[in-house]
Write a protein that holds these residues in place. Structure first.
Motif, PDB file in Angstrom:
ATOM      1  N   HIS A   1       0.849  -1.230   0.030  1.00 17.99           N
ATOM      2  CA  HIS A   1       0.061  -0.101   0.145  1.00 17.99           C
ATOM      3  C   HIS A   1       1.037   1.253   0.029  1.00 17.99           C
TER       4      HIS A   1
ATOM      5  N   TYR B   1      -1.371  -5.576   2.847  1.00 19.99           N
ATOM      6  CA  TYR B   1      -2.630  -5.977   3.501  1.00 19.99           C
ATOM      7  C   TYR B   1      -3.008  -7.606   2.733  1.00 19.99           C
TER       8      TYR B   1
ATOM      9  N   PHE C   1      -7.222 -17.089   5.068  1.00 15.04           N
ATOM     10  CA  PHE C   1      -8.451 -17.513   5.646  1.00 15.04           C
ATOM     11  C   PHE C   1      -8.401 -19.184   5.671  1.00 15.04           C
TER      12      PHE C   1
ATOM     13  N   TYR D   1      -7.741 -19.789   2.032  1.00 16.57           N
ATOM     14  CA  TYR D   1      -7.739 -18.758   0.974  1.00 16.57           C
ATOM     15  C   TYR D   1      -6.873 -17.411   1.277  1.00 16.57           C
TER      16      TYR D   1
ATOM     17  N   ALA E   1      -6.229  -6.798   0.666  1.00 16.87           N
ATOM     18  CA  ALA E   1      -7.152  -5.800   1.084  1.00 16.87           C
ATOM     19  C   ALA E   1      -6.391  -4.275   0.699  1.00 16.87           C
TER      20      ALA E   1
ATOM     21  N   TRP F   1      -8.458  -1.593  -3.341  1.00 16.11           N
ATOM     22  CA  TRP F   1      -9.901  -2.023  -3.023  1.00 16.11           C
ATOM     23  C   TRP F   1     -10.741  -0.768  -3.432  1.00 16.11           C
ATOM     24  N   PRO F   2     -11.945  -0.850  -3.732  1.00 16.77           N
ATOM     25  CA  PRO F   2     -12.752  -2.092  -4.211  1.00 16.77           C
ATOM     26  C   PRO F   2     -12.248  -2.912  -5.590  1.00 16.77           C
ATOM     27  N   PRO F   3     -12.446  -4.033  -5.864  1.00 15.76           N
ATOM     28  CA  PRO F   3     -13.006  -5.247  -4.997  1.00 15.76           C
ATOM     29  C   PRO F   3     -11.810  -5.460  -3.959  1.00 15.76           C
ATOM     30  N   TRP F   4     -12.228  -6.169  -2.812  1.00 12.32           N
ATOM     31  CA  TRP F   4     -11.461  -7.085  -2.119  1.00 12.32           C
ATOM     32  C   TRP F   4     -11.403  -8.356  -2.939  1.00 12.32           C
TER      33      TRP F   4
ATOM     34  N   PHE G   1     -10.036 -12.622  -3.531  1.00 13.08           N
ATOM     35  CA  PHE G   1      -9.674 -13.816  -2.844  1.00 13.08           C
ATOM     36  C   PHE G   1      -8.993 -14.658  -3.886  1.00 13.08           C
TER      37      PHE G   1
ATOM     38  N   GLN H   1      -8.341 -18.700  -5.197  1.00 15.84           N
ATOM     39  CA  GLN H   1      -9.382 -19.892  -5.586  1.00 15.84           C
ATOM     40  C   GLN H   1      -9.552 -20.794  -4.608  1.00 15.84           C
TER      41      GLN H   1
END
Lengths: 113, 123
Positions: free
Chosen positions: A31, A37, A41, A92, A96, A99-102, A104, A106
């Motif tokens: 950033h 960022y 997950f 995943y 961030a 953005w947008p979009p955030w 992920f 695959q």
């Protein structure tokens, strides 16, 4: 939009052995404020996603220290030092920074051999 | 404890509408941006909508722009997703997730998730 590409998409692992998942971004995730960022997950079977790692390498509260994140720029890795039965699921990465979009990756499915 | 609980999912015919709700507890809801993320059957995660802590700023994915509207009621600690003109491809589990606090927007993104609510669009 930023595209995140994970590899491998499927990862069979022996209990107690290490595992490594790669996440490559279509552009740098640094950033303008100097932070990166990139989060990881975990989604166990039948459960909602849970954040494990934020800003590349910071573990969320309650996350076992066998999970670690590393990387810089556009190339990142999630490592599990010794895979346990409860680590089975899909992992995943997510960015961030832009953005947008955030967006992920695959997803990488970790299963026990 | 910090918790998000979604409701409002169900079976709906193509072209119809549905409103999802997400009840938040355990944190100062009005401090946080909030989002909706969905997961179609057997697939990955797709961010679809995001709203500022006080409500006037929101972002929507191209896939739902013009059809879905995110809103919130801070007095009720609740987040909503109004879904109009539903299509078969909107069939998914819909999760609400906590975004960053207004004073540190980028760090806390999607740190807490609800259990999800299932939306099925079929005739």
């Amino acid at each position: 939009d930023v595209v995140l590409t994970q590899s491998p998409l499927s990862l069979p692992v022996t209990l107690g052995q290490p595992a490594s998942i790669s996440c490559r971004s279509s552009q740098t995730l640094v950033h303008s404020n100097g932070h990166t960022y990139l989060s990881w997950f975990q989604q166990r079977p039948g459960q909602s996603p849970r954040r494990l790692i934020y800003e590349v390498s910071n573990r969320d509260s309650g996350v076992p220290d066998r999970f670690s994140g590393s990387g810089s720029g556009a190339d990142f890795t999630l490592k599990i030092s010794s895979v346990q039965a409860e680590d089975v699921g899909v992992y995943y990465c997510m960015q961030a920074t832009h953005w947008p979009p955030w967006t992920f990756g695959q997803g990488t499915k970790v299963e026990i051999k | 404890q910090v918790q998000l609980v979604e409701s409002g999912g169900g079976l709906v015919k193509p072209g119809r509408s549905l409103r999802l709700s997400c009840a938040a507890s355990g944190f100062t809801f009005s401090d946080y941006y909030m989002g909706w993320i969905r997961q179609a059957p057997g697939t990955g995660l797709e961010w679809i909508s995001y709203i500022s802590n006080s409500g006037p700023i929101n972002y929507n994915a191209d896939s739902v722009k013009g059809r879905f509207t995110i809103s919130r009621d801070n007095a009720k600690n609740s987040l909503y997703l109004q879904m109009n003109s539903l299509r078969a491809e909107d069939t998914a589990i819909y999760y609400c997730a906590r975004g960053g606090p207004y004073y540190d927007l980028l760090t806390g993104v999607f740190d807490i998730w609800g259990q999800g609510t299932v939306v099925t669009v079929s005739s």
